[in-house]
Write a protein that holds these residues in place. Sequence first.
Motif: not given
Length: 181
Positions: A76-104
Amino acid sequence: MTRASALPLSLWLPLCLAGCTGEMSQQPRYDSYEPSALFADGKSLQAPPEGTIARDDPDQTRALATRPPMTLALLERGRERFGIYCTPCHDEAGYGRGTVPARGFPSPPSFHTKRLRQAPASHFVDVITKGHGVMYSYADRVDASDRWAIAAYIRALQLSQNAPLAAAPADERSKLAGRAP
């Protein structure tokens, strides 16, 4: 061409150097134990703010060296921290399609590739700590114990996307078998 840009370099150099007086190279400063009127306690050397962690803090080093036991609280702690630090690049499922790569920006690798599914959990902790490729280090942002929590959550994500049907409970398998394409 303007008149100023027509001046030869031999005239520009003395003009530029004239601006570099001794005042710029001799800035006022305090030595470590010198009295100072700047702070209320009269000291120039101040204690670091509460919660400051040294880079080579032994507790942090120990926390990185040993993986904590897998628990629901860790995930649960990992999910929370992943959501904060990792999803902008890695997306919620971990495929690497986050908002940061979507912007170039360059896309990070998917956590669901064979190479990363086979990588030890310590690999993810190491990448969070030191950075890799275009990803910079998160050592100053993510606590050592939280790095292990994120690595555990990445493992859960990998399992959720690549779990064999046999791993599901029998009643769920029958539901899934009914939905087969």
